[in-house]
Design an enzyme around this catalytic site. Structure first.
Site, PDB file in Angstrom:
ATOM      1  N   THR A  29       0.849  -1.183   0.000  1.00  0.00           N
ATOM      2  CA  THR A  29       0.000   0.000   0.000  1.00  0.00           C
ATOM      3  C   THR A  29       0.886   1.235   0.000  1.00  0.00           C
ATOM      4  OG1 THR A  29      -2.018   0.949   0.943  1.00  0.00           O
ATOM      5  CG2 THR A  29      -0.300   0.319   2.511  1.00  0.00           C
ATOM      6  N   CYS A  34      -2.516   8.671   5.996  1.00  0.00           N
ATOM      7  CA  CYS A  34      -3.155   7.440   6.474  1.00  0.00           C
ATOM      8  C   CYS A  34      -2.136   6.557   7.197  1.00  0.00           C
ATOM      9  CB  CYS A  34      -3.744   6.662   5.305  1.00  0.00           C
ATOM     10  SG  CYS A  34      -4.983   7.584   4.384  1.00  0.00           S
ATOM     11  N   HIS A  51      -5.484  -0.097   5.396  1.00  0.00           N
ATOM     12  CA  HIS A  51      -5.094   1.270   5.040  1.00  0.00           C
ATOM     13  C   HIS A  51      -6.105   2.217   5.694  1.00  0.00           C
ATOM     14  CE1 HIS A  51      -3.456   4.062   1.709  1.00  0.00           C
ATOM     15  NE2 HIS A  51      -4.041   4.789   2.635  1.00  0.00           N
TER      16      HIS A  51
END
Lengths: 164, 210
Positions: A29, A34, A51
């Site tokens: 990811t 985040c 995520h």
């Protein structure tokens, strides 16, 4: 799922989503503000990445992967469903991300820090030890979990991969 | 406008597109003068996008892009981002320095400064035109849009988009992005200008176009 350069299958986790997979899979990811929450079961050689966009769902169930308080339980439920047993005592965690590139118009709105705090609290409540943290700063990060080994590698723009 | 105060109807999105074309026209004129060749900015996308789809909006998620980020405040708050692929950004430096394309191969202070100056010129023209054409806001609200100084960064495309939409994502499931593309007669300009309002400003846009 796509095949990576080494022939190992790769999964990409988008913003507000999670993925759990048995070895051999690379789960990737890309993170900014985040927080990427990695859970790994060493015995089963199974790993997952969430995520997380925001700390608290406040009852919103539309996008469980978006919030720390819904994404982590959802990921654990996937481990348990895929293994057919409780995951208690088997999982370890690593957390990555939570950077801040822009000054927000609301100075108190440091989402990255709030996400980090929420993830720490939720993992502690479930007794999941955090083995490594790579958080804060002002640059994005690429996170890769190798479900074969549990190794988590991180890369920043223009840099090389390093393990945490 | 929907009951959450942030969702825009197709008609509202079209109206915003028309308003932002004014910004693009002003940006075209400023950039044509700055680069010494005809450059045309067009609004390519005015859309509210699900946050789970944001990561890929600038192309491959892992691609490293160069970005000049300008905050703006006043009537609306948010971020204006001039995004280049590395090759396109370095080609811009060649254009400004009147060098053959391919001469510049790295982002030194000079190239970063040239990119930021370009962002400043196009961004200020764009925001000034928007200030003049946005429908009326609330009483007592400032009418102008005030740009901040541009800041150069190298970033993963997906991470950049996350940073940009985070304030909207904190309040909404779908985020508004207004994307402008660039065309020049003598060069392929792989640039994108992104206008990203804060949730408060998105609500203002929704109200004033209802």
């Amino acid at each position: 799922m796509a095949d990576g350069a080494g022939g190992v299958a790769e999964l990409f986790v988008s913003m507000g989503k999670w993925a759990v997979a048995p070895a051999p899979v690379l789960i990737r990811t890309l993170l900014g503000s985040c927080v990427g929450v990695v859970l790994y079961d060493r015995v089963a050689k199974m790993g997952g990445v969430a995520h997380v966009v925001l700390p608290d769902s406040r009852g919103d169930t539309a996008l469980p992967g978006k919030y720390a308080d819904t994404a982590i339980p959802a990921m654990i439920a996937d481990f348990e469903r895929m293994q057919g047993r409780k995951s208690q005592g088997r999982l370890v965690a690593k957390i990555v991300g939570g950077a801040s590139m822009f000054q927000t118009t609301t100075p108190t709105l440091n989402i990255g820090k709030q996400n980090h705090d929420a993830v720490e609290r939720i993992l502690a409540a479930r007794g999941i030890p955090i083995l490594a943290r790579e958080l804060g700063g002002d640059a994005g990060r690429r996170l890769t979990l190798d479900t074969q080994t549990g190794t988590v590698s991180v890369r920043v723009p223009g840099g090389a991969d390093y393990d945490i | 406008m929907s009951s959450d105060g942030h969702s825009l109807s197709p008609l509202q999105l079209r109206l915003l597109g028309t308003i932002f074309e004014r910004g693009a026209e002003a940006g075209s004129r400023a950039l044509t003068q700055w680069l010494g060749q005809a450059v045309h900015l067009t609004i390519s996308e005015v859309d509210q996008v699900d946050i789970t789809e944001v990561s890929g909006l600038l192309g491959p998620e892992e691609a490293t892009v160069a970005v000049c980020a300008m905050s703006f405040s006043g009537r609306l708050d948010g971020q204006l981002l001039l995004v280049f692929s590395d090759a396109a950004g370095l080609a811009l430096a060649d254009m400004l320095l009147h060098q053959p394309s391919g001469t510049t191969i790295a982002w030194t202070e000079l190239e970063r400064s040239a990119a930021c100056e370009t962002a400043n010129i196009v961004g200020c023209a764009y925001l000034n035109a928007l200030s003049a054409h946005l429908p009326g806001g609330s009483a007592g609200q400032p009418e102008t849009l005030i740009p901040g100084p541009p800041e150069f960064r190298h970033e993963f495309a997906a991470s950049l988009l996350q940073f940009a939409v985070m304030e909207q994502a904190s309040a909404l499931e779908r985020v508004l992005l207004i994307k402008t593309r660039f065309q020049a007669a003598r060069a392929d300009l792989d640039w994108v200008l992104l206008f990203v309002p804060t949730p408060h400003s998105l609500a203002d846009l929704a109200r004033s176009t209802a």
